[in-house]
Write an enzyme that holds these catalytic residues in place. Structure first.
Site, PDB file in Angstrom:
ATOM      1  N   LYS A  79     -11.133  -4.845  -3.815  1.00 35.16           N
ATOM      2  CA  LYS A  79     -12.130  -3.839  -4.155  1.00 35.16           C
ATOM      3  C   LYS A  79     -11.502  -2.529  -4.600  1.00 35.16           C
ATOM      4  CE  LYS A  79     -13.473  -3.122   0.667  1.00 35.16           C
ATOM      5  NZ  LYS A  79     -12.848  -3.226   1.729  1.00 35.16           N
TER       6      LYS A  79
ATOM      7  N   LYS B   9       0.819  -1.211   0.000  1.00 35.82           N
ATOM      8  CA  LYS B   9       0.000   0.000   0.000  1.00 35.82           C
ATOM      9  C   LYS B   9       0.852   1.260   0.000  1.00 35.82           C
ATOM     10  CE  LYS B   9      -4.344  -1.905   1.186  1.00 35.82           C
ATOM     11  NZ  LYS B   9      -5.629  -1.918   1.837  1.00 35.82           N
TER      12      LYS B   9
ATOM     13  N   LYS C 209      -4.674 -11.148  -5.669  1.00 38.22           N
ATOM     14  CA  LYS C 209      -5.941 -11.260  -4.935  1.00 38.22           C
ATOM     15  C   LYS C 209      -7.029 -10.339  -5.510  1.00 38.22           C
ATOM     16  CE  LYS C 209      -7.078  -8.588  -1.064  1.00 38.22           C
ATOM     17  NZ  LYS C 209      -7.130  -7.946   0.140  1.00 38.22           N
TER      18      LYS C 209
HETATM   19  P1  ATP Z   1      -8.665  -3.679  -0.295  1.00 37.43           P
HETATM   20  O1  ATP Z   1      -8.770  -4.712  -1.375  1.00 37.43           O
HETATM   21  O2  ATP Z   1      -9.205  -2.344  -0.666  1.00 37.43           O
HETATM   22  O3  ATP Z   1      -7.340  -3.644   0.394  1.00 37.43           O
HETATM   23  P2  ATP Z   1      -9.918  -5.592   1.270  1.00 37.43           P
HETATM   24  O4  ATP Z   1     -11.213  -5.983   0.651  1.00 37.43           O
HETATM   25  O5  ATP Z   1      -8.756  -6.487   1.186  1.00 37.43           O
HETATM   26  O6  ATP Z   1      -9.645  -4.142   0.793  1.00 37.43           O
HETATM   27  P3  ATP Z   1     -11.190  -5.449   3.837  1.00 37.43           P
HETATM   28  O7  ATP Z   1     -12.440  -4.883   3.335  1.00 37.43           O
HETATM   29  O8  ATP Z   1     -10.778  -4.874   5.120  1.00 37.43           O
HETATM   30  O9  ATP Z   1     -10.019  -5.302   2.827  1.00 37.43           O
HETATM   31  O10 ATP Z   1     -11.314  -7.027   3.954  1.00 37.43           O
HETATM   32  C1  ATP Z   1     -12.326  -7.576   4.708  1.00 37.43           C
HETATM   33  C2  ATP Z   1     -12.157  -9.063   4.795  1.00 37.43           C
HETATM   34  O11 ATP Z   1     -12.268  -9.662   3.509  1.00 37.43           O
HETATM   35  C3  ATP Z   1     -10.804  -9.513   5.342  1.00 37.43           C
HETATM   36  O12 ATP Z   1     -11.004 -10.577   6.246  1.00 37.43           O
HETATM   37  C4  ATP Z   1     -10.058  -9.985   4.135  1.00 37.43           C
HETATM   38  O13 ATP Z   1      -9.105 -10.974   4.449  1.00 37.43           O
HETATM   39  C5  ATP Z   1     -11.178 -10.551   3.292  1.00 37.43           C
HETATM   40  N1  ATP Z   1     -10.844 -10.543   1.869  1.00 37.43           N
HETATM   41  C6  ATP Z   1     -10.592  -9.453   1.114  1.00 37.43           C
HETATM   42  N2  ATP Z   1     -10.315  -9.799  -0.155  1.00 37.43           N
HETATM   43  C7  ATP Z   1     -10.385 -11.158  -0.206  1.00 37.43           C
HETATM   44  C8  ATP Z   1     -10.189 -12.129  -1.250  1.00 37.43           C
HETATM   45  N3  ATP Z   1      -9.870 -11.757  -2.481  1.00 37.43           N
HETATM   46  N4  ATP Z   1     -10.356 -13.433  -0.946  1.00 37.43           N
HETATM   47  C9  ATP Z   1     -10.684 -13.816   0.320  1.00 37.43           C
HETATM   48  N5  ATP Z   1     -10.877 -12.959   1.332  1.00 37.43           N
HETATM   49  C10 ATP Z   1     -10.726 -11.642   1.095  1.00 37.43           C
END
Ligand code: ATP
Ligand code: LTN
Length: 331
Positions: free
Chosen positions: A198, A113, A195
């Site tokens: 969002k 990040k 991964k």
């Molecule tokens: P960003 O992608 O903007 O960094 P994020 O979606 O990773 O955001 P959070 O919204 O805080 O971050 O994630 C919420 C939960 O979703 C966390 O437990 C994270 O591990 C899970 N998560 C996020 N993306 C994935 C993915 N691609 N596969 C599985 N779990 C995920």
């Protein structure tokens, strides 16, 4: 016997993806009956990346409504907004003083990040994992359900808990991550080696939980596969492997059954069916979300009640911590 405690959080940093659902939200729901669950909307974490204030406000309510739409039940679980409970930032400060810079420097999420936000390389982004440790330790959580990307942060929370306990005597439960073997890492539809996120610039790389049917079909059709031309589940075909994982989690069918169903068929046919599987899985969530999201009073009642419940638990731990480090109680 007292129920074991669960804590987890999601950032209101944008619309939630299928990755968030499969890796996190879906599992939150499963745990509610057996555990004392606390589910937080971590707005303090979200501002470590620049946010537009009015969008942050609506995203916070979006996540709350999505929690409820996915089946988190406010009668069973404590649902609240992080900034409503000041103990999170208060404990984070104390924990900052026993966390090593070197360890924070090794966090892969920080490394990634900070590359993306060089012009805003703020101290909050650096100490993000300390605030996350505070979230978890305040509630004396035994288990933390998260996606695979959060494993390293959990390790840090454990280290900090152990260090505090050793320095000042037993205070915190040392938490354990709950990471599903299957579905803990849903990959980007465009770049199946990274991964699904969002915050990805490429909108075709993710499926949003609120995407309409046409969009879901289109994104799946465009998902990157390979030139092998045969439906298989191997690391050599990472795009397909990811799609099969999604199919399996959402349909309840085993990987083996799915491969057998489609081994004689084309990728196109597999993707058409996957589109329907995703649409059917999301439909009830989307319907409930639409009902709930505009009901501001209902949402307000939920987060107000959640904050009071959360605060009572959090304050108990914070008092202990303040006492142990040598702060004088106000009386
Ligand atoms: P960003 O992608 O903007 O960094 P994020 O979606 O990773 O955001 P959070 O919204 O805080 O971050 O994630 C919420 C939960 O979703 C966390 O437990 C994270 O591990 C899970 N998560 C996020 N993306 C994935 C993915 N691609 N596969 C599985 N779990 C995920
Ligand atoms: N960093 C997490 C969100 C988060 C969290 C937490 C998860 C903040 N505090 C406490 C579990 C427990 C993420 O998913 N990006």
């Amino acid at each position: 016997m007292e129920k074991k405690v669960v804590f987890s959080g999601v950032q209101p940093s944008g619309a939630l993806t299928l990755g968030n659902y499969i890796g996190a939200l879906r599992n939150f729901v499963e745990l509610q009956d057996e555990y004392d669950c606390n589910y937080c909307i971590v707005d303090l974490h979200a501002i470590t990346i620049p946010q537009v204030p009015k969008d942050l406000r609506s995203h916070t309510l979006d996540v709350l409504a999505m929690y409820l739409a996915c089946g988190i039940d406010p009668e069973k679980s404590t649902i609240f907004i992080q900034s409503h409970v000041p103990a999170h930032t208060e404990l984070a400060w104390v924990l900052n003083t026993i966390t090593y810079m070197g360890q924070l420097n090794r966090m892969t999420q920080y490394k990634e990040k900070s590359k993306k936000s060089e012009e805003n390389l703020n101290a909050g982004l650096f100490s993000y994992p300390v605030l996350m440790a505070a979230d978890i330790l305040l509630y004396q959580a035994d288990y933390v359900p998260v996606g695979d990307d959060q494993k390293q942060h959990l390790e840090l929370a454990r280290d900090v808990a152990i260090r505090f306990n050793n320095k000042y005597s037993d205070t915190f439960v040392v938490p354990e991550p709950l990471i599903k073997e299957f579905g803990a890492r849903i990959m980007s539809l465009q770049e199946p080696t990274s991964k699904m996120s969002k915050s990805d610039q490429d909108k075709n790389s993710f499926i949003l939980l609120m995407d309409d049917e046409e969009t879901i079909r289109r994104k799946i059709k465009r998902a990157v596969t390979d030139s092998v031309g045969k439906v298989n589940y191997t690391d050599e075909q990472p795009g397909l492997k990811n799609l099969i994982n999604i199919y399996s989690v959402l349909s309840g069918k085993s990987v083996e059954d799915i491969v057998n169903m489609y081994k004689e068929l084309s990728y196109g046919e597999f993707k058409d069916d996957l589109g329907e599987v995703v649409i059917n899985a999301l439909k009830p969530i989307q319907d409930r979300y639409k009902e709930i999201r505009n009901n501001k009073e209902y949402l307000e009642a939920i987060y107000a009640e959640g904050a009071s419940k959360a605060e009572k638990k959090a304050i108990k731990t914070l008092r202990k911590v303040y006492k142990k480090v040598g702060f004088i109680p106000r009386g």
